[in-house]
Design a protein around this motif. Structure first.
Motif, short mmCIF file in Angstrom:
data_model
loop_
_atom_site.label_atom_id
_atom_site.label_comp_id
_atom_site.label_asym_id
_atom_site.label_seq_id
_atom_site.Cartn_x
_atom_site.Cartn_y
_atom_site.Cartn_z
N GLN A 236 14.27 -78.13 -112.38
CA GLN A 236 14.47 -78.84 -113.64
C GLN A 236 13.30 -78.57 -114.59
O GLN A 236 13.50 -78.28 -115.77
CB GLN A 236 14.62 -80.34 -113.40
CG GLN A 236 15.87 -80.73 -112.64
CD GLN A 236 17.13 -80.53 -113.45
OE1 GLN A 236 17.15 -80.63 -114.66
NE2 GLN A 236 18.22 -80.24 -112.76
N LYS A 237 12.07 -78.62 -114.08
CA LYS A 237 10.89 -78.36 -114.91
C LYS A 237 10.85 -76.91 -115.38
O LYS A 237 10.55 -76.63 -116.54
CB LYS A 237 9.60 -78.68 -114.13
CG LYS A 237 9.37 -80.14 -113.91
CD LYS A 237 8.13 -80.36 -113.06
CE LYS A 237 8.00 -81.82 -112.69
NZ LYS A 237 6.89 -82.04 -111.76
N TYR A 238 11.15 -75.99 -114.46
CA TYR A 238 11.14 -74.56 -114.79
C TYR A 238 12.16 -74.26 -115.88
O TYR A 238 11.85 -73.57 -116.86
CB TYR A 238 11.43 -73.74 -113.52
CG TYR A 238 11.44 -72.25 -113.74
CD1 TYR A 238 10.24 -71.53 -113.77
CD2 TYR A 238 12.63 -71.56 -113.92
CE1 TYR A 238 10.24 -70.16 -113.97
CE2 TYR A 238 12.64 -70.19 -114.12
CZ TYR A 238 11.45 -69.49 -114.15
OH TYR A 238 11.45 -68.14 -114.35
N GLU B 292 22.82 -77.00 -113.74
CA GLU B 292 23.52 -77.16 -112.48
C GLU B 292 23.13 -75.99 -111.59
O GLU B 292 23.08 -74.85 -112.04
CB GLU B 292 25.04 -77.15 -112.70
CG GLU B 292 25.56 -78.30 -113.52
CD GLU B 292 27.04 -78.16 -113.81
OE1 GLU B 292 27.77 -77.65 -112.93
OE2 GLU B 292 27.45 -78.54 -114.90
N CYS B 293 22.88 -76.29 -110.34
CA CYS B 293 22.43 -75.28 -109.38
C CYS B 293 23.46 -75.19 -108.25
O CYS B 293 23.85 -76.21 -107.69
CB CYS B 293 21.07 -75.71 -108.84
SG CYS B 293 20.42 -74.68 -107.55
N ASP C 163 23.01 -69.65 -108.36
CA ASP C 163 23.57 -69.54 -109.70
C ASP C 163 23.20 -70.81 -110.45
O ASP C 163 23.36 -71.91 -109.94
CB ASP C 163 25.08 -69.38 -109.66
CG ASP C 163 25.50 -68.00 -109.15
OD1 ASP C 163 24.71 -67.05 -109.31
OD2 ASP C 163 26.61 -67.88 -108.62
N ILE C 164 22.69 -70.63 -111.66
CA ILE C 164 22.28 -71.75 -112.50
C ILE C 164 23.15 -71.74 -113.75
O ILE C 164 23.27 -70.71 -114.41
CB ILE C 164 20.79 -71.62 -112.92
CG1 ILE C 164 19.88 -71.37 -111.72
CG2 ILE C 164 20.36 -72.84 -113.73
CD1 ILE C 164 19.84 -72.47 -110.71
N ARG C 165 23.75 -72.85 -114.06
CA ARG C 165 24.51 -72.98 -115.30
C ARG C 165 23.74 -73.91 -116.23
O ARG C 165 23.42 -75.04 -115.88
CB ARG C 165 25.89 -73.55 -115.04
CG ARG C 165 26.59 -73.90 -116.35
CD ARG C 165 28.06 -73.83 -116.33
NE ARG C 165 28.50 -72.48 -116.06
CZ ARG C 165 29.70 -72.21 -115.54
NH1 ARG C 165 30.53 -73.18 -115.24
NH2 ARG C 165 30.06 -70.97 -115.32
N ALA D 263 18.93 -67.50 -110.23
CA ALA D 263 17.55 -67.84 -109.93
C ALA D 263 17.26 -67.60 -108.46
O ALA D 263 18.14 -67.70 -107.61
CB ALA D 263 17.27 -69.30 -110.28
N HIS D 264 16.02 -67.28 -108.19
CA HIS D 264 15.56 -67.03 -106.83
C HIS D 264 14.50 -68.07 -106.50
O HIS D 264 13.55 -68.25 -107.25
CB HIS D 264 14.99 -65.62 -106.74
CG HIS D 264 14.63 -65.21 -105.35
ND1 HIS D 264 13.88 -64.10 -105.09
CD2 HIS D 264 14.91 -65.74 -104.15
CE1 HIS D 264 13.71 -63.98 -103.79
NE2 HIS D 264 14.32 -64.96 -103.21
#
Length: 165
Positions: free
Chosen positions: A49-51, A98-99, A110-112, A130-131
Motif C-alpha cells: 500500500q505504501k509503495y 488490489e493484489c 498482479d496489482i490493479r 509486482a514482485h
C-alpha cells in the motif's frame, strides 16, 4: 567383518542427519517446504500500500528522477520516463490497490490500481505486475520496457566471426 554396536549408532545418526539436510534443501519448485511458503517471507500488504501510494504520488507529480529511484531497477530511468508519459500528471484521486496472485510464481502478483482522474473525473484502471522480494521485504514493479538481447553482443563469450568486405 563385524561392526560393534557403539559404531552403529553414530553411523545411523550421521545417516539420519544427512537425510534431514538433503530433504530440507529443496528448491521452490521441488515441492519441499519452501514451495509451500514455510521458508518464504510472506508478502507485506501494508508495504505494498505504501509503495503503490508513493508510486501514484510520483506519477501525479510527474517526477521522473524520483520515480526512477522508487522503481529501483537497471532500466528505471527509461521506465520512469515511459510511465510519466503514459500515466503521469493525471492527478489520480482516491487510488486503491488490489493484489492477486495468479500462481505464476510464489512472489509475483498482479496489482490493479483503480482511481479517478482529478481533472476529467474519468475512471482509471491500470494493471501492473509486482514482485515481492521477501529477503529485502520490498516490492518492485515489473518494468514496462522490454529487455532484448543485443545482437551485437555474443552470448557465449566468443566474438562473432567478422566479415571480410
Amino acid at each position: 567383518m563385524t561392526v560393534s554396536h557403539t559404531r552403529k549408532i553414530p553411523i545411523l545418526l550421521l545417516g539420519l542427519f544427512l537425510a534431514a539436510v538433503l530433504l530440507g534443501c529443496g528448491n521452490r519448485n521441488s515441492g519441499g517446504p519452501e514451495a509451500s511458503g514455510v521458508y518464504a517471507a510472506p508478502p507485506d500488504v501494508g508495504a505494498l500500500q505504501k509503495y503503490m501510494a508513493r508510486y501514484v504520488s510520483l506519477l501525479n507529480e510527474g517526477n521522473a528522477p524520483e520515480l526512477a529511484k522508487h522503481l529501483g531497477d537497471p532500466n528505471s530511468k527509461q521506465d520512469a520516463a515511459l510511465r510519466i508519459e503514459k500515466y503521469g500528471r493525471q492527478q489520480w484521486r482516491d487510488a486503491s490497490f488490489e493484489c492477486e496472485s495468479k500462481g505464476i510464481s510464489a512472489d509475483i502478483y498482479d496489482i490493479r490500481i483503480t482511481a479517478t482522474n482529478g481533472t476529467t473525473a474519468a475512471p482509471i484502471r491500470i494493471d501492473e505486475r509486482a514482485h515481492w522480494f521477501g529477503h529485502e521485504k520490498k516490492w518492485h514493479l515489473a518494468g514496462l520496457i522490454e529487455t532484448k538481447a543485443d545482437p551485437q553482443k555474443p552470448t557465449s563469450g566468443i566474438d562473432p566471426p567478422s566479415t571480410v568486405g
